[in-house]
Design a protein around this motif. Sequence first.
Motif, PDB file in Angstrom:
ATOM      1  N   VAL A  74       3.854   1.722   2.516  1.00  0.00           N
ATOM      2  CA  VAL A  74       4.926   2.674   2.231  1.00  0.00           C
ATOM      3  C   VAL A  74       4.335   4.083   2.306  1.00  0.00           C
ATOM      4  N   THR A  75       4.915   4.910   3.144  1.00  0.00           N
ATOM      5  CA  THR A  75       4.461   6.287   3.267  1.00  0.00           C
ATOM      6  C   THR A  75       5.358   7.186   2.410  1.00  0.00           C
ATOM      7  N   ILE A  76       4.732   7.929   1.498  1.00  0.00           N
ATOM      8  CA  ILE A  76       5.469   8.807   0.583  1.00  0.00           C
ATOM      9  C   ILE A  76       5.060  10.250   0.838  1.00  0.00           C
ATOM     10  N   SER A  77       6.035  11.115   0.925  1.00  0.00           N
ATOM     11  CA  SER A  77       5.771  12.544   1.111  1.00  0.00           C
ATOM     12  C   SER A  77       6.790  13.355   0.320  1.00  0.00           C
ATOM     13  N   ASN A 125       9.480  11.430  -1.640  1.00  0.00           N
ATOM     14  CA  ASN A 125      10.427  10.590  -0.916  1.00  0.00           C
ATOM     15  C   ASN A 125       9.695   9.536  -0.096  1.00  0.00           C
ATOM     16  N   ILE A 126      10.329   8.367   0.043  1.00  0.00           N
ATOM     17  CA  ILE A 126       9.801   7.348   0.946  1.00  0.00           C
ATOM     18  C   ILE A 126      10.257   7.718   2.354  1.00  0.00           C
ATOM     19  N   VAL A 127       9.293   7.911   3.260  1.00  0.00           N
ATOM     20  CA  VAL A 127       9.655   8.332   4.615  1.00  0.00           C
ATOM     21  C   VAL A 127       9.569   7.192   5.613  1.00  0.00           C
ATOM     22  N   GLU A 128       8.778   6.145   5.299  1.00  0.00           N
ATOM     23  CA  GLU A 128       8.730   4.991   6.206  1.00  0.00           C
ATOM     24  C   GLU A 128       8.081   3.813   5.496  1.00  0.00           C
ATOM     25  N   ILE A 129       8.478   2.610   5.926  1.00  0.00           N
ATOM     26  CA  ILE A 129       7.939   1.365   5.384  1.00  0.00           C
ATOM     27  C   ILE A 129       7.713   0.400   6.543  1.00  0.00           C
ATOM     28  N   ALA A 140       0.841  -1.196   0.000  1.00  0.00           N
ATOM     29  CA  ALA A 140       0.000   0.000   0.000  1.00  0.00           C
ATOM     30  C   ALA A 140       0.874   1.243   0.000  1.00  0.00           C
ATOM     31  N   LEU A 141       0.455   2.238  -0.771  1.00  0.00           N
ATOM     32  CA  LEU A 141       1.131   3.532  -0.809  1.00  0.00           C
ATOM     33  C   LEU A 141       0.202   4.567  -0.196  1.00  0.00           C
TER      34      LEU A 141
END
Length: 618
Positions: free
Chosen positions: A583-586, A589-593, A408-409
């Motif tokens: 996957v958190t994108i902000s 950029n990928i900020v956390e997985i 999931a994004l």
Amino acid sequence: MHLLWLHRWLAFDKGIFMTTISRLLKYVLGYKLLLFIAICCILIVSGCSLTFPWLIKGLLEDALNKRDLFQLNIILGIALMVAIIQAVSQYTHSFIMNYIGQRVLFVLRNQIFEHLTHLSMKFHKDSRCGELISRTINDVNVLQNLIISGAAVLIKSPFILIGGICIIFYIHWKLALLTMVIAPLIAVAIVQIGKRMRQITHQIQEKMADVTNILQETISGIAIVKLFCAEGIESKRFFEENKGYFHLYLKGIKLMVISGPLVWLIGIAGMLLVVWYGGYEVSHERLTAGALMSFMAYLLTVSRPIQDFSQANILIQQAIAASQRIFELLDTRLTVEEAIDAEEMSDVKGTEGIKEREGERETEGNIEGREGRISRGRIEFEGVSFVYDDKPVLCGINLTIEPGEVLALVGPSGGGKTTLVSLIPRLYDPTVGTIKIDERDIRGVTLKSLRRQIGIVPQHTILFSGSIASNIAYSQPDASMEEIIEAAMTANAHNFITHLPSGYDTPIGEHGVRLSGGERQRIAIARALLKKPGILILDEATASLDTESENLIQSALFRIMHQQTTIIIAHRLSTIIRADRIVTISEGNIVEIGTHDELLSSGGLYKRLYEVQFEAIG
């Protein structure tokens, strides 16, 4: 040589004229035999036109003056035969040129449409829909008059003009020289009008594109127009653009209608001068009355091609302006191109090689308890960055998605989630970095074989005119009805479809206007599932559904997700809690997985988004 002379006479830049005409000729020369027949008929018509004035001379001098009835019958018989031959030839060349013209337009429109479908997403995102429609329809239509009418003039008129001039010099060279004084005046008038006409034609085509664009935008967004009571605003906007088009077209009409009368007026003035001098010669018995009448008839015959040239000049000016816009579109390069040595990509999906996962059970934290994981469908992003119009959208993305994994994004709007998944089917290419599927760079495989592996439910549902069944089977036209129904049942669409008057054969209207937003979204999900893709991308796929429908579809989707690698984009975080990884994108950029529980424990951006969303619900 004829074309080289023509570009000077028509006041064209040599390079533009020759390039454009040579490209247009390639389309016309595809019908060489028909073109040859048409040219022969045009030359016959021209020869017949030059025959009639000579028959007038014979009629006056040999038949009427001598009162020779036999000679009169012969001349009139010949005139009748010439008229019949001319009529048949006129019909034949007109029909053939119309056929060739329509075939050329048919081919051009098909080429433009096909080229548009292959152009990159960036091109379509940067272009106005109305502009593209205008070039495909209006600009192509402008060429019709050139091919059908202008081509005949350019072939016939020089023949009649040169032949007629030679004959009038033969009849009386002094009178012929006198007529040559008028020619430069006519040429100057035609050239000046042509220059202005080309400029106005380009402006007219641009303005028509603006009118078409507003019309297309307003009709496609009519619901918003009505809801915001903006009918008056849109009507005023359309009125202003349409008024601009009207005034530009009026300028063009003025030039078009003044061209013929101006040339005719100059010609009449010259003819009166010729009549005066010719009468003087007849009175001094240096010219017969029959020869003078024949000379005048040839002068009228010669004046017609000159008038035709003035009209053809306008047609050519319009056609060149339209052709430049058409060829500019056809010359637009693909920004996402297939490699010359691209290979077919083997199916990502398959039943072979499923790795059993023992001891796994389904929990709320992740998807488990499945029969197994597929061994193919691994997606790797290696140092992927993407820049759009000098603005960084993705920055150095490194991410691996395992075969059969549900990823999931999430993240704030505009963070780059949709752009990231758009790189997988190569709707765009990364500015920097590589994307691999099963260790193969996706730029090394054919686009068709790559996209065949991928099923997408886009953020904005796009459906096409036709039946529900044809929309579900859009990527698989040969799918059986059983397969279509199975996909619809999985997408929780079967029940509402069967309650429609014609079931799966129900027409949905343009863009699916006869269906609700949730119904359209379920059709889009069924369309993606029917494809049985090895990679499934769900971009806000259930955003338009009510909670009950969303839960039903999610349960069905999660049951089959082990059959492919799945990427889910969602703003409603409740829809992705059961994903294997999130996957958190902000800001590109990928900020956390991690899993849902891991990300909540870490206290990062995902937790803040989750808390904000559920506080709002509470």
